[in-house]
Design a protein around this motif. Structure first.
Motif, PDB file in Angstrom:
ATOM      1  N   CYS A   1       0.861  -1.176   0.000  1.00  0.00           N
ATOM      2  CA  CYS A   1       0.000   0.000   0.000  1.00  0.00           C
ATOM      3  C   CYS A   1       0.900   1.230   0.000  1.00  0.00           C
ATOM      4  CB  CYS A   1      -0.964   0.018   1.184  1.00  0.00           C
ATOM      5  SG  CYS A   1      -0.215   0.301   2.781  1.00  0.00           S
ATOM      6  N   ALA A   2       0.344   2.329  -0.481  1.00  0.00           N
ATOM      7  CA  ALA A   2       1.119   3.557  -0.614  1.00  0.00           C
ATOM      8  C   ALA A   2       0.198   4.759  -0.487  1.00  0.00           C
ATOM      9  CB  ALA A   2       1.849   3.575  -1.957  1.00  0.00           C
ATOM     10  N   ARG A   3       0.792   5.887  -0.138  1.00  0.00           N
ATOM     11  CA  ARG A   3       0.042   7.111   0.072  1.00  0.00           C
ATOM     12  C   ARG A   3       0.339   8.127  -1.023  1.00  0.00           C
ATOM     13  NH1 ARG A   3       0.797  11.933   4.459  1.00  0.00           N
ATOM     14  NH2 ARG A   3       2.458  12.459   2.994  1.00  0.00           N
ATOM     15  N   ASN A   4      -0.736   8.725  -1.558  1.00  0.00           N
ATOM     16  CA  ASN A   4      -0.628   9.799  -2.544  1.00  0.00           C
ATOM     17  C   ASN A   4      -1.105  11.088  -1.897  1.00  0.00           C
ATOM     18  OD1 ASN A   4      -0.845  11.608  -4.623  1.00  0.00           O
ATOM     19  ND2 ASN A   4      -2.202  10.345  -5.875  1.00  0.00           N
ATOM     20  N   PRO A   5      -0.196  11.974  -1.516  1.00  0.00           N
ATOM     21  CA  PRO A   5      -0.606  13.169  -0.770  1.00  0.00           C
ATOM     22  C   PRO A   5      -1.471  14.141  -1.574  1.00  0.00           C
ATOM     23  CG  PRO A   5       1.692  13.331  -1.409  1.00  0.00           C
ATOM     24  CD  PRO A   5       1.246  11.938  -1.753  1.00  0.00           C
ATOM     25  N   ALA A   6      -1.488  13.988  -2.890  1.00  0.00           N
ATOM     26  CA  ALA A   6      -2.278  14.910  -3.709  1.00  0.00           C
ATOM     27  C   ALA A   6      -3.777  14.663  -3.582  1.00  0.00           C
ATOM     28  CB  ALA A   6      -1.844  14.812  -5.158  1.00  0.00           C
TER      29      ALA A   6
END
Length: 123
Positions: A95-100
């Motif tokens: 899993c990963a985070r996209n701050p946009a």
């Protein structure tokens, strides 16, 4: 510093189901997009699914109709429900985070990544 911790991987027979979870630290979870990627042995990491801050979803063609991404902002957790699993779904799932905040299948949009959880589908 944001930490992402995946869980829920394992061994399952073809046609079976698994639900992956990704717990995130930090206070801005509700405003970011989250994604799932996977990497099979000998292959490059590929996009699986993403969910935006507004709960819109986006899937790779290979999993559309079989996988469902969802999120629980109260628990800072994103899920990946995987049904009708196939041997070709075998991979380490990240899993990963996209701050946009919007959906994207591009790895470079994601700034924090979990350590991965192994999913193995036997035929």
């Amino acid at each position: 510093q944001v930490q992402l911790v995946e869980s829920g991987g394992g061994l399952v027979q073809a046609g079976g189901s698994l639900r992956l979870s990704c717990a995130a630290s930090g206070r801005t979870f509700s405003s970011v997009a989250m994604g799932w990627f996977r990497q099979a042995p000998g292959k490059e990491r590929e996009f699986v699914a993403a969910i935006s801050w507004s709960d819109s979803t986006y899937y790779a063609d290979s999993v559309k109709g079989r996988f469902t991404i969802s999120r629980d902002n109260a628990k800072n957790t994103v899920y990946l429900q995987m049904n009708s699993l196939k041997p070709e779904d075998t991979a380490v799932y990240y899993c990963a985070r996209n701050p946009a905040g919007y959906n994207s299948g591009l790895e470079q949009r994601y700034d924090y990544w979990g350590q991965g959880t192994q999913v193995t589908v036997s035929s």
